[in-house]
Design an enzyme around this catalytic site. Sequence first.
Site, short mmCIF file in Angstrom:
data_model
loop_
_atom_site.label_atom_id
_atom_site.label_comp_id
_atom_site.label_asym_id
_atom_site.label_seq_id
_atom_site.Cartn_x
_atom_site.Cartn_y
_atom_site.Cartn_z
N ARG A 147 0.84 -1.15 0.02
CA ARG A 147 0.13 0.09 0.07
C ARG A 147 0.86 1.14 -0.01
NH1 ARG A 147 -4.13 2.24 4.70
NH2 ARG A 147 -2.16 3.30 5.40
N TYR A 159 -2.60 11.31 7.05
CA TYR A 159 -3.01 10.08 7.30
C TYR A 159 -2.10 9.14 6.71
CZ TYR A 159 -5.37 5.70 5.98
OH TYR A 159 -5.69 4.34 5.84
N ASP A 224 -5.34 3.83 -0.05
CA ASP A 224 -6.30 4.11 0.71
C ASP A 224 -6.87 5.53 0.62
OD1 ASP A 224 -8.09 4.01 2.88
OD2 ASP A 224 -7.01 3.06 4.40
N HIS A 226 -9.09 6.81 2.67
CA HIS A 226 -9.61 6.95 3.98
C HIS A 226 -10.99 7.87 4.04
CE1 HIS A 226 -8.78 6.41 8.31
NE2 HIS A 226 -8.33 5.42 7.98
N GLU A 250 -9.02 2.20 -1.85
CA GLU A 250 -9.83 1.67 -0.68
C GLU A 250 -10.63 2.93 -0.18
OE1 GLU A 250 -7.14 0.07 2.34
OE2 GLU A 250 -8.43 0.45 3.78
N GLU A 276 -13.92 -1.38 6.29
CA GLU A 276 -13.14 -1.56 7.55
C GLU A 276 -13.96 -0.92 8.81
OE1 GLU A 276 -9.56 0.61 6.72
OE2 GLU A 276 -9.84 2.15 8.02
N ARG A 297 -13.62 -5.24 3.25
CA ARG A 297 -12.24 -4.90 4.10
C ARG A 297 -12.65 -5.34 5.61
NH1 ARG A 297 -7.91 -4.15 4.34
NH2 ARG A 297 -7.69 -1.85 5.17
N GLU A 353 -4.56 -7.49 5.00
CA GLU A 353 -3.37 -6.64 5.20
C GLU A 353 -2.76 -6.92 6.47
OE1 GLU A 353 -5.69 -3.25 6.83
OE2 GLU A 353 -4.06 -1.78 6.59
N TRP A 416 -12.44 11.34 8.36
CA TRP A 416 -11.05 10.85 8.57
C TRP A 416 -10.96 9.33 8.27
CZ3 TRP A 416 -8.47 7.30 11.28
CH2 TRP A 416 -7.08 7.28 11.43
#
Length: 416
Positions: A147, A159, A224, A226, A250, A276, A297, A353, A416
């Site tokens: 990643r 991030y 990602d 996010h 992602e 996630e 995820r 991951e 976030w």
Amino acid sequence: MLIESVDVLVSSPGRNFVTLRITTDDGLTGLGDATLNGRELAVAVYLSEHVVPLLVGRDAANIEDTWQYLYRGAYWRRGPVTMAAIAAVDTALWDIMAKAAKMPLYQLLGGRSRTGLLTYGHASGVDLPELFDSIREHLDEGYRAIRVQTGIPGLPSVYGVAHSSNAATGTGSGTDSRYDYEPARRGALPVEETWDTRAYLRHIPGVFEAVRSEFGPELTLLHDAHHRLTPIQAAKLGKSLEPYDLFWLEDVTPAENQSALRRVREHTTTPLAIGEVFNTIWDYRELFEEQLIDYVRSPVTHAGGITGLRRIFDFASIYQIKSGAHGPTDVSPVGLSAAIHLGIAIPNFGIQEYMQHSPATHEVFRTTYKFEGGMLAPSDAPGLGIEYDDEAAAGHPYERAYLPVNRLLDGTVHDW
Ligand code: CS2
Ligand code: MG
């Protein structure tokens, strides 16, 4: 085989973890992960006040019935706190039943469908030279999928990008400067980060162009976002990254609005991963039925355990959607081990991951899974193959810690 006692274990070896330990009347113990990053004690109290009293005296063998009892029986369904608590109970019961059968857990789940799980690690850098070093470091460790996150010109911190201070604290995975979401930056209040989507969208395609020209076309690359983009911004990003052949992009849009991904999908062939922060099969229904994503995820820890996540993966499989379980350091070695056993058994495994836990974490959680050549594999120890060392844990008491909060440059709170 009746449940005799249940312990809610909170410790902080490098970062906070909540672990559930169930003991049966014939002396078997099982472990489950209930860690919810930055909100750990909410789950610990939910477990000790509301769940543990329901477990004592139940038959440990009735895993599905216990799952339904805790999910449907509570009336208040879903949500990260509830589902992390249910996950911990469910995982601990699977651990117990596999130990009772004297088998590694994956055997109870149907046995091996593959020899190991392809993993991806997190490379990052504030600029391209640092990023390239981090990618090389991961390649040297055997990772075959990486990643990629970088600093954005004009933003002080971003991030997913390691700060060199992580290395100094020793709370990362050892000697390097991996990003670790909280322990390196503990404080009374959350750290605040800044964000500018236009600057990000201008910068990222060039990063992937540079990475491809340095490392070639074969390396598996992921990214990602996010949850920070609007659907049309996400569509633009997916389209601009198509030449660099990502394994996945992602969490492009905020997780509450599943139908945002319909707009993204209309515009790009870059594969999409999300989930996630989802916690039940219902969060995925529209995404699966309309085939709006390619990878799931959710981890065992936040989606109702082995029972909850297996149901999600089975549902995904009928739409050719694969697993891509969350595996940051805030999923404990217990949660990771559960993911490894499930991942080795399911037919639609995609990728796992694997951020790697710190040496302090490994002092408390004694693991038996193996990481070799970029692949994770479970051991043949009975159950999950994890032991929790109470004595070592006593040296690492809980410390309040928060995930960062994200603001736009004008101060507006952003996703976030
Ligand atoms: C990240 C997460 O691994 C990832 O993909 O998005 O690490 C996430 O930020 C943290 O796990 C939050 O707890
Ligand atoms: Mg993520």
